[in-house]
Scaffold this active site. Structure first.
Site, PDB file in Angstrom:
ATOM      1  CG  HIS A 166      44.036  38.881  41.498  1.00  0.00           C
ATOM      2  ND1 HIS A 166      44.123  38.361  40.238  1.00  0.00           N
ATOM      3  CD2 HIS A 166      45.221  39.504  41.735  1.00  0.00           C
ATOM      4  CE1 HIS A 166      45.296  38.654  39.706  1.00  0.00           C
ATOM      5  NE2 HIS A 166      45.988  39.341  40.585  1.00  0.00           N
TER       6      HIS A 166
HETATM    7  S1  FES Z   1      40.980  36.481  40.505  1.00  0.00           S
HETATM    8 FE1  FES Z   1      42.493  37.437  39.288  1.00  0.00          FE
HETATM    9  S2  FES Z   1      43.098  35.921  37.902  1.00  0.00           S
HETATM   10 FE2  FES Z   1      41.540  34.963  39.089  1.00  0.00          FE
END
Ligand code: FES
Length: 218
Positions: A166
């Site tokens: 993410h």
């Molecule tokens: S940014 Fe979501 S698990 Fe690393």
């Protein structure tokens, strides 16, 4: 880069710790389809790529010894401690300078490591026992993916970690950048320098009471 062992299930990439367990469980449920599944799909190739000469020894006392002489400047090796991937870096002068560069702290969530994510002897500007060697548990504090290491380049000599799931990013000391989902810095395990060329993960002479189970989040 090298790695001892390999995760046996997706739980290695999507683990939970003390403070964020409930929140992470909720998030993990909500985002299971795109989060953990995507995480594991992306994380396994990363781990699978970690082949090379083994340079660590697993002790009978929950410790892992690492031979630092096998790590070139600016590179890292990956070993496994308690089932977690642990990044062991040999930092260059440019990497260390980046940690104290003007304006660097403003981009970080917890630049002074005030939140308990490391032993006392790593609660400093370089988040390690000695500045030249960094040791981080490679578990993103958002939902547990394994961040990838962006090695220093001529264009950016600082190096950093980027989470493939993410978009969270961490500096070379594992400090989380603002405006990304990871809420905490990457955990630092207990570490002791056995000699100039060997360190031991799992033992902290500088903070003997430190217990990794008590940190805010893995
Ligand atoms: S940014 Fe979501 S698990 Fe690393």
């Amino acid at each position: 880069m090298t790695q001892d062992g390999a995760p046996t299930s997706s739980s290695t990439q999507c683990s939970s710790g003390k403070g964020g367990t409930r929140r992470r469980d909720v998030l993990a449920t909500v985002t299971a389809g795109v989060g953990c599944a995507g995480a594991c799909a992306l994380a396994y190739p990363f781990l699978d790529s970690l082949n090379g000469t083994r340079n660590s020894r697993v002790g009978e006392d929950d410790t892992v010894d690492v031979d630092l002489s096998a790590i070139p400047p600016g590179q890292q090796t990956v070993v496994t401690w308690r089932g977690w991937p642990v990044f062991v870096q040999r930092r260059t002068a440019a990497m260390l300078a980046s940690l104290q560069a003007p304006g660097a702290a403003q981009r970080l969530r917890d630049p002074e490591s005030k939140i308990l994510q490391q032993p006392k002897d790593a609660t400093n500007w370089h988040r390690s026992v000695v500045p030249e060697i960094g040791v981080l548990i490679g578990i993103c504090t958002h939902l547990g993916c394994v961040p990838s290491y962006d090695t220093p380049s001529p264009a950016d000599q600082s190096g950093k970690y980027a989470c493939p799931c993410h978009g969270s990013q961490f500096d070379i000391a594992g400090r989380a950048y603002k405006n990304a989902p990871a809420p905490y810095n990457l955990p630092v395990p207990p570490v002791t320098m056995v000699s100039e060329t060997h360190l031991r993960i799992g033992l902290s002479k500088g903070d003997p009471d430190f217990d990794i189970a008590n940190i805010q989040q893995i």
